[in-house]
Design a protein around this motif. Structure first.
Motif, PDB file in Angstrom:
ATOM      1  N   PRO A 187     -14.352   1.449 -15.533  1.00 60.80           N
ATOM      2  CA  PRO A 187     -14.758   1.991 -14.231  1.00 60.80           C
ATOM      3  C   PRO A 187     -14.249   1.117 -13.081  1.00 60.80           C
ATOM      4  O   PRO A 187     -14.315  -0.109 -13.152  1.00 60.80           O
ATOM      5  N   GLY A 188     -13.731   1.774 -12.040  1.00 66.02           N
ATOM      6  CA  GLY A 188     -13.230   1.040 -10.879  1.00 66.02           C
ATOM      7  C   GLY A 188     -11.834   0.497 -11.030  1.00 66.02           C
ATOM      8  O   GLY A 188     -11.291  -0.108 -10.093  1.00 66.02           O
ATOM      9  N   GLN A 189     -11.241   0.700 -12.205  1.00 62.66           N
ATOM     10  CA  GLN A 189      -9.879   0.218 -12.444  1.00 62.66           C
ATOM     11  C   GLN A 189      -8.915   1.401 -12.471  1.00 62.66           C
ATOM     12  O   GLN A 189      -9.302   2.526 -12.838  1.00 62.66           O
ATOM     13  N   PRO A 190      -7.654   1.189 -12.105  1.00 67.07           N
ATOM     14  CA  PRO A 190      -7.108  -0.063 -11.586  1.00 67.07           C
ATOM     15  C   PRO A 190      -7.514  -0.293 -10.131  1.00 67.07           C
ATOM     16  O   PRO A 190      -7.874   0.644  -9.413  1.00 67.07           O
ATOM     17  N   GLU A 191      -7.457  -1.539  -9.718  1.00 69.38           N
ATOM     18  CA  GLU A 191      -7.623  -1.864  -8.304  1.00 69.38           C
ATOM     19  C   GLU A 191      -6.344  -1.433  -7.591  1.00 69.38           C
ATOM     20  O   GLU A 191      -5.248  -1.730  -8.053  1.00 69.38           O
ATOM     21  N   VAL A 192      -6.480  -0.712  -6.506  1.00 74.29           N
ATOM     22  CA  VAL A 192      -5.303  -0.186  -5.804  1.00 74.29           C
ATOM     23  C   VAL A 192      -5.178  -0.831  -4.426  1.00 74.29           C
ATOM     24  O   VAL A 192      -6.126  -0.838  -3.643  1.00 74.29           O
ATOM     25  N   VAL A 193      -4.024  -1.394  -4.158  1.00 73.49           N
ATOM     26  CA  VAL A 193      -3.712  -1.984  -2.858  1.00 73.49           C
ATOM     27  C   VAL A 193      -2.665  -1.101  -2.192  1.00 73.49           C
ATOM     28  O   VAL A 193      -1.639  -0.792  -2.784  1.00 73.49           O
ATOM     29  N   ILE A 194      -2.964  -0.650  -0.969  1.00 76.21           N
ATOM     30  CA  ILE A 194      -2.029   0.198  -0.230  1.00 76.21           C
ATOM     31  C   ILE A 194      -1.228  -0.663   0.747  1.00 76.21           C
ATOM     32  O   ILE A 194      -1.794  -1.350   1.592  1.00 76.21           O
ATOM     33  N   GLY A 195       0.072  -0.645   0.597  1.00 79.39           N
ATOM     34  CA  GLY A 195       0.948  -1.404   1.498  1.00 79.39           C
ATOM     35  C   GLY A 195       1.502  -0.518   2.592  1.00 79.39           C
ATOM     36  O   GLY A 195       1.774   0.662   2.378  1.00 79.39           O
ATOM     37  N   GLN A 196       1.659  -1.076   3.781  1.00 76.85           N
ATOM     38  CA  GLN A 196       2.192  -0.311   4.914  1.00 76.85           C
ATOM     39  C   GLN A 196       3.692  -0.582   5.094  1.00 76.85           C
ATOM     40  O   GLN A 196       4.267  -1.438   4.438  1.00 76.85           O
ATOM     41  N   MET A 197       4.290   0.140   6.002  1.00 77.70           N
ATOM     42  CA  MET A 197       5.725   0.006   6.247  1.00 77.70           C
ATOM     43  C   MET A 197       6.046  -1.312   6.953  1.00 77.70           C
ATOM     44  O   MET A 197       5.218  -1.873   7.671  1.00 77.70           O
ATOM     45  N   VAL A 198       7.269  -1.794   6.747  1.00 76.69           N
ATOM     46  CA  VAL A 198       7.792  -2.944   7.478  1.00 76.69           C
ATOM     47  C   VAL A 198       8.760  -2.423   8.535  1.00 76.69           C
ATOM     48  O   VAL A 198       9.723  -1.721   8.214  1.00 76.69           O
ATOM     49  N   ASN A 199       8.473  -2.729   9.795  1.00 73.00           N
ATOM     50  CA  ASN A 199       9.350  -2.329  10.895  1.00 73.00           C
ATOM     51  C   ASN A 199      10.241  -3.505  11.264  1.00 73.00           C
ATOM     52  O   ASN A 199       9.751  -4.576  11.620  1.00 73.00           O
ATOM     53  N   LEU A 200      11.537  -3.311  11.158  1.00 75.27           N
ATOM     54  CA  LEU A 200      12.482  -4.398  11.371  1.00 75.27           C
ATOM     55  C   LEU A 200      12.962  -4.408  12.820  1.00 75.27           C
ATOM     56  O   LEU A 200      13.335  -3.360  13.370  1.00 75.27           O
ATOM     57  N   PHE A 201      12.933  -5.601  13.432  1.00 77.41           N
ATOM     58  CA  PHE A 201      13.387  -5.769  14.819  1.00 77.41           C
ATOM     59  C   PHE A 201      14.416  -6.893  14.890  1.00 77.41           C
ATOM     60  O   PHE A 201      14.482  -7.751  14.007  1.00 77.41           O
ATOM     61  N   ARG A 202      15.203  -6.879  15.952  1.00 83.34           N
ATOM     62  CA  ARG A 202      16.093  -7.991  16.269  1.00 83.34           C
ATOM     63  C   ARG A 202      15.976  -8.256  17.769  1.00 83.34           C
ATOM     64  O   ARG A 202      16.358  -7.415  18.578  1.00 83.34           O
ATOM     65  N   ASP A 203      15.380  -9.398  18.127  1.00 84.84           N
ATOM     66  CA  ASP A 203      15.100  -9.731  19.531  1.00 84.84           C
ATOM     67  C   ASP A 203      14.304  -8.626  20.216  1.00 84.84           C
ATOM     68  O   ASP A 203      14.586  -8.224  21.345  1.00 84.84           O
TER      69      ASP A 203
END
Length: 270
Positions: A187-203
Motif C-alpha cells: 500500500p502506498g507504493q511506489p512513491e511517485v515524484v513529479i518533476g517539472q520542466m527545465v527552462n533554459l536561458f542565456r543571459d
C-alpha cells in the motif's frame, strides 16, 4: 528511422514515414553505420534492415545514456531491459503474462468489450485500465505492472521501496501504478515524484534551439558548456515540483551572483 536515413544517405529514394522519428541524431547513427560497414545492408529487405539497425541503434543510444549520466556523476547499479518482460520461458509464459495471471488470481482482472481490464478503481484510480487490448496485444500498462512486480519480487536483490520519477504530464498515472502496489501487497507504493520542466536561458533570454542540431538543446551540451558540478547544484537547488529556470551564462560566472561559485568560494575559505 535509422534504416530510412541510411538508404537516403546512400542515394536511394526513400520517404520518411510519418510514424518515424526525425531527430538529427538518427541521421548521425546512419552515417556511422555507413562509415563502419558501407552499403552492406542495401540488398536486405526493409524488414531485415530494420531489425539489424534496431539492435545497432538501441545499443548505441544506451551507451550514450550511460556516458552522459556518468559525466553527470549519476551511475546506476542495475539497468533493466523492458523488452525482457515479453520474453517467454520454456513454459510459454513471460514476466508480463505471469504478472497478469497473478493479478487475475487475486480477483482484479475481468473481460469487457473484447479486452482484458485491471480493476484499479478498487484502490482509488478514477477508472479501470485496459491491460490486453481487443486486438490481443498488450497495452503499455501491462509492462508497467510486470516491471513493478519484478522490482519488488525478483529472486536477487528485490527492492524494499520503489520511487518513480515522472514528468509533469503524468499526474494521472500515480493512482494507476499505486493500485498495482496495493494488489501486490505494498500500500502506498511506489512513491511517485513529479518533476517539472527545465527552462533554459542565456543571459536572461530563453534558449530555444541548439546551434549544432537546430533542435532543443541536449543535456549533453549543457554539461559540456557548464560542467557537472554547476549543473547538479542548480538542479538540486529547486524542489522537484517547481519548474527550473537554468541560465547557462549565470552558471558559468565566477562571482557572487552565481550561487554555485559562491558556495565553492565559501567552501574554499572554510
Amino acid at each position: 528511422s535509422v534504416a530510412v536515413r541510411y538508404m537516403q544517405l546512400l542515394g536511394h529514394d526513400y520517404e520518411m514515414p510519418e510514424q518515424c522519428y526525425g531527430g538529427s541524431y538518427v541521421g548521425d547513427i546512419a552515417q556511422e553505420i555507413i562509415d563502419k560497414e558501407g552499403d552492406k545492408y542495401v540488398d536486405m529487405t526493409d524488414q531485415e534492415r530494420m531489425e539489424a539497425f534496431r539492435e545497432i541503434a538501441y545499443l548505441e543510444m544506451l551507451e550514450n545514456q550511460r556516458t552522459v549520466l556518468s559525466a553527470m556523476g549519476t551511475n546506476f547499479d542495475k539497468w533493466f531491459s523492458e523488452r525482457s518482460l515479453y520474453v517467454e520461458d520454456e513454459t510459454g509464459e513471460s514476466p508480463v503474462s505471469r504478472s497478469l495471471k497473478a493479478m487475475d488470481e487475486k480477483g482484479y482482472v475481468y473481460e469487457k468489450d473484447g479486452a482484458t481490464w485491471f480493476e484499479s478503481t478498487k484502490h482509488g484510480d478514477d477508472k479501470d485500465r485496459v491491460i490486453i487490448k481487443s486486438d490481443g496485444n498488450y497495452a503499455y500498462f501491462a509492462a508497467d505492472i510486470a516491471y513493478y512486480r519484478n522490482k519488488r519480487h525478483r529472486d536477487v536483490n528485490p527492492a524494499d521501496i520503489a520511487i518513480y520519477m515522472l514528468g509533469a504530464d503524468h499526474h494521472g498515472y500515480i493512482k494507476r501504478i499505486q493500485s498495482v502496489g496495493h494488489v501486490f501487497g505494498h500500500p502506498g507504493q511506489p512513491e511517485v515524484v513529479i518533476g517539472q520542466m527545465v527552462n533554459l536561458f542565456r543571459d536572461g533570454e530563453p534558449v530555444r534551439m541548439s546551434k549544432r542540431t537546430g533542435e532543443m538543446v541536449s543535456f549533453e551540451e549543457v554539461l559540456d558548456e557548464v560542467g557537472a558540478d554547476a549543473t547538479r547544484f542548480l538542479m538540486l537547488a529547486r524542489s522537484t515540483d517547481q519548474a527550473i529556470d537554468f541560465d547557462i551564462e549565470q552558471a558559468k560566472k565566477q562571482d557572487s551572483t552565481n550561487p554555485v561559485y559562491y558556495v565553492q568560494y565559501a567552501h574554499a575559505r572554510i
